[in-house]
Design a protein around this motif. Structure first.
Motif, mmCIF file in Angstrom:
data_model
loop_
_atom_site.group_PDB
_atom_site.id
_atom_site.type_symbol
_atom_site.label_atom_id
_atom_site.label_comp_id
_atom_site.label_asym_id
_atom_site.label_seq_id
_atom_site.Cartn_x
_atom_site.Cartn_y
_atom_site.Cartn_z
ATOM 1 N N GLY A 1 -2.657 -8.161 17.120
ATOM 2 C CA GLY A 1 -3.076 -6.556 17.112
ATOM 3 C C GLY A 1 -3.830 -6.153 17.955
ATOM 4 N N VAL B 1 -4.424 -5.264 6.610
ATOM 5 C CA VAL B 1 -3.157 -4.982 6.849
ATOM 6 C C VAL B 1 -2.294 -4.909 5.651
ATOM 7 N N SER C 1 0.383 3.084 9.759
ATOM 8 C CA SER C 1 0.436 1.599 10.038
ATOM 9 C C SER C 1 1.814 0.982 10.501
ATOM 10 N N ARG D 1 2.601 -1.050 13.717
ATOM 11 C CA ARG D 1 3.255 -2.308 13.665
ATOM 12 C C ARG D 1 4.550 -2.659 14.349
#
Length: 851
Positions: free
Chosen positions: A554, A783, A821, A825
């Motif tokens: 990430g 996460v 998010s 992602r």
């Protein structure tokens, strides 16, 4: 008798008639001409004296920089108060860049110590070029009704002082030489009356130590003789330590802050161009902002003046540090003289020829200063190879006058800043190519680091980097990485070896500490002081450094590129991790006010930064552009509609199954069949069966939003069911009420969620608890998996129908946080968060030890 009486009578009549005929004006109506009082000689002299002081101190005194080209630079236009801090004399550094106090305390003005009910004796201490004399000149110029300024340069009055002449005699003689003759004893009267500010500049400039001590004793006698006056003495610290004045309060001159640097440059160009907003000043500021390595130089008024001079003569700053230092040296040594057509004996360029081997000699000896005799002997050695009529002493005098060499103490000379010594030594090594071996032998010595970097900036770095890799120490490895960052040519195999070391350090604990230490030393080069006294690293944490802490997928960036994409909690943990290594400072995240400091802001303006907060709390996003943590209404609607696939909705509804076990069986079978060609039809059949079995309605079982959505969608043809399901749910949720705003701290959102009190029905209560638990997991792990993010988004939006309008915003924000998010992602939005480090009151700005 009668005749006499008659004559007298006639005279009286005539006189009376005359009085009547020639009647004068009433005496009371005749204004009397006032007799002008004699002018007070004391007042006349005082006015003349004050005018003399202000005229004499109108312009900047550049001392050793007389050829600067701005002899009419007005003091009031360019003056910036450097500020003072209490400091014991033995703690004041002698360097041109005397270290700032590490206490982060207030900066005092000299005026704060003057003019009070109790007279003060103050010793102002600082290194060369720190602004001591300018401070006194400005104080004398500004002292008016609250006191009488008396400014004496001790070096100019040494014979009278050693002859034991008193302060009255010294000042009176000085004024007489300037055609201001004190015939009525004004000086003596003023000093006896008190309320004078007696300023004595340059104790350290008295050459012999014994003479300096005599001067100190003389100063003490004058303080005793005239006790009702303030006394201010300036000196470099060594000079004061050799001959202290009893009872004096020691104050250190503080370096310029970044704000003061900007004020000085703008004032400089206003004074030299006459423009209220000179473009040249802004150009120079931008160039300095782009060159963090220059920050240490700009805090010294003398060196900042040099930089401004180079920029003004050139119209720009050179592209590299090495080129800038070269330009400064050339401007100081001969360009200014040539521009003014000054007649300087000999060849001015010979001065550079003399200084290069001198700098190399000082580097090899590991010293910052050399005695007069050693220096002259070195000059004579070089001069024997040159054809010049100018001897070593005359060259020394010229170079000191130029300001590139300074006399620190009596007959002890040093470069105005270590940088110039390092640059000239590197230039000498480049000229004498065989001397590069000296750099290869010294790769483990931090003393040689800057000289090496300045050398490779214009030369092949292969030999140096080969020596660094052979050494293998943290210092040598850091030097190798720095050489690469200078953009020098490098053998491909050597570059590959360095890249392999960086990658291995991520998993090799033994290598990690060595690489970490090397990277921290490199990162220190971007550090600057801010107004609060804290140290801030203007460059974002590079990816190669951050990956030693977290090498997850990430994180974006590699090598010297900024590390991007860490979470707020990961950013805070990284700063703590760096501190726990014990290799450098006590790090923390830079705070908003530090990021907006004028010395930092230009470098970080394009960045998105995790900013620390003064009190315990989660970091906050800081940016001057568009906030990256805002989700738009169309983005949230799009993500919500994408959630309504059979698989995702079945997984969600199964968590809120309060019906008979047969419902679980239907959900399980539908989940197995989802994704096939007949999934939409099967989905429709199962839901239709549920609808007829649940006599209490779907809303009681699944909440108003889900229930009403399913009831509306079930009546549409099977092949259109999913389409209507998506549209119906987003229509059920009052998204028009939501005002998109930056997504804040998840812990804060969860706290607000838990404060939502009004819930309706069993489903709402269970959904609320499930949402709070999932967000708690999110906070702990940073996460969430895709299915969990879907559940957060849909549950939060469905709960909007179950709570009062005042409590809906937090639910919308949780749904937006889940959407953001997902965007990260899935790679649909780039993560841009970076880290700017800070430390409170660190001991030093430079990793280089003083010599």
């Amino acid at each position: 008798m009668e005749l006499g009486a008659l004559i007298i009578g006639l005279a009286s009549v005539v006189a009376a008639a005359a009085l009547v005929y020639f009647r004068p004006f009433d005496r009371q109506k005749i204004p009397e001409s006032p007799i002008a009082p004699e002018p007070d000689p004391f007042e006349l002299f005082e006015q003349a004296y004050r005018d003399h002081v202000r005229r004499g101190l109108r312009y900047v005194d550049l001392k050793g920089l007389q050829t600067l080209g701005h002899s009419s630079l007005e003091l009031d236009q360019v003056y910036v108060d450097v500020g003072l801090v209490h400091r014991a004399p033995h703690q004041v550094d002698t360097d041109v860049l005397a270290g700032m106090s590490t206490d982060g305390g207030n900066r005092f003005r000299l005026d704060d110590f003057l003019g009070g009910p109790v007279p003060r004796v103050v010793a102002v201490l600082g290194g060369p070029g720190s602004g001591k004399t300018t401070l006194l000149r400005k104080t004398a110029r500004d002292t008016r009704d609250d006191g009488t300024p008396i400014l004496l340069f001790l070096r100019d009055h040494l014979p009278e002082i050693l002859a034991e002449s008193g302060l009255v005699e010294v000042l009176t003689a000085k004024l007489a030489k300037q055609n201001l003759v004190d015939e009525h004893g004004w000086v003596a009267r003023k000093l006896r009356t008190g309320r004078c500010v007696v300023m004595l500049d340059g104790l350290d400039e008295v050459a012999r130590v014994e003479d300096r001590r005599s001067v100190s004793k003389w100063v003490e006698l004058q303080i005793t003789a005239f006790p009702n006056n303030d006394f201010v003495l300036t000196s470099r610290p060594r000079g004061f330590l050799d001959a202290p004045v009893e009872g004096a309060t020691a104050l250190q001159v503080r370096p310029f802050t970044s704000t003061q640097v900007r004020d000085f440059i703008r004032g400089w160009y206003r004074a030299t161009t006459g423009s209220a907003t000179p473009e040249e000043a802004e150009d120079l500021l931008v160039r300095l902002d782009d060159a963090p390595a220059l920050s240490e130089l700009t805090v010294n008024p003398l060196l900042l003046t040099m930089i401004a001079t180079v920029h003004q003569f050139r119209g720009a700053l050179p592209g590299s540090r090495a080129d800038l230092y070269k330009e400064i040296c050339e401007v100081m040594l001969w360009h200014r003289q040539e521009a003014k057509k000054l007649d300087i004996p000999g060849n001015s360029r010979h001065k550079m020829v003399l200084l290069r081997p001198l700098a190399y000699l000082m580097m090899t000896k590991g010293v910052r200063q050399l005695g007069h005799d050693v220096l002259v002997a070195e000059f004579e050695r070089v001069l024997r190879r040159l054809s010049t009529p100018v001897d070593a002493e005359e060259h020394l005098r010229q170079i000191v006058s130029d300001g590139l060499l300074v006399e620190w103490e009596r007959e002890q000379f040093a470069f105005a800043h270590l940088t110039f010594q390092e640059f000239l030594a590197a230039a000498h090594i480049r000229e004498k190519k065989t001397l590069v071996d000296e750099l290869c032998y010294r790769v483990d010595e931090d003393w040689w680091r800057e000289t090496t970097l300045l050398y490779v900036a214009g030369s092949d770095a292969d030999l140096v980097i080969t020596a660094c890799l052979a050494s293998g120490t943290a210092t040598a490895l850091g030097l190798a990485l720095d050489c690469v960052s200078e953009g020098t040519e490098l053998d491909e195999e050597l570059r590959t070896q360095l890249d392999d070391i960086l990658r291995s350090a991520v998993v090799d604990e033994g290598l990690r500490e060595k690489v970490l230490r090397a990277m921290l030393v490199r990162h220190d080069r971007s550090a600057v002081r801010v107004a609060s006294g804290a140290q801030v690293w203007r460059a974002p944490v590079p990816a190669s450094l951050y990956r030693l802490f977290d090498d997850s997928s990430g994180i974006a960036g590699w090598g010297d590129d900024p590390a991007r994409g860490m979470s707020r909690t990961a950013a805070a943990r990284f700063a703590r991790w760096l501190t726990e290594t014990g290799l450098s400072h006590r790090f923390r995240l830079a705070e908003r006010r530090e990021l907006e400091d004028p010395g930092v802001l230009p470098s970080v303006r394009p960045l998105v930064v995790w900013a620390g907060v003064p009190e315990p709390g989660a970091p906050r996003i800081w940016t001057t552009g568009e906030h990256p943590h805002v989700v738009s209404r169309p983005e949230l609607i799009r993500a919500t509609r994408d959630d309504f696939t059979p698989q995702r909705l079945v997984a969600l509804l199964s968590r809120f199954d309060f019906a008979a076990s047969v419902l679980s069986e239907h959900l399980a079978r539908l989940s197995e069949e989802a994704g096939g060609e007949t999934s939409t039809g099967n989905w429709f059949v199962v839901l239709e069966g549920w609808f007829h079995r649940w006599t209490d309605g779907w809303s009681a079982r699944l909440g108003s939003a889900f229930g009403d959505t399913l009831e509306e969608s079930i009546y549409h043809p099977p092949q259109q069911f999913t389409k209507w399901l998506r549209q119906a749910f987003t229509a059920q949720v009052p998204l028009a009420e939501w005002q998109p705003e930056p997504i804040g701290d998840l812990a804060d959102l969860r706290s607000r969620l838990n404060a939502v009190e009004t819930m309706y029905g069993t489903w709402a209560s269970v959904a609320h608890d499930d949402l709070s638990t999932t967000v708690a997991k999110w906070i702990a792990t940073d996460v969430l998996a895709g299915n969990d993010l879907t559940r957060v988004r849909l549950t939060a939006l469905a709960l909007v129908r179950e709570v009062p309008p005042a409590d809906r915003q937090v639910l919308f924000q949780l749904a937006a946080a889940a959407t953001l998010s997902d965007l990260w992602r899935e790679g649909r939005r780039e993560r841009t968060e970076t880290i700017i480090l800070a430390a409170d009151a660190p001991e030093s700005l430079s990793a280089r030890p003083p010599r």
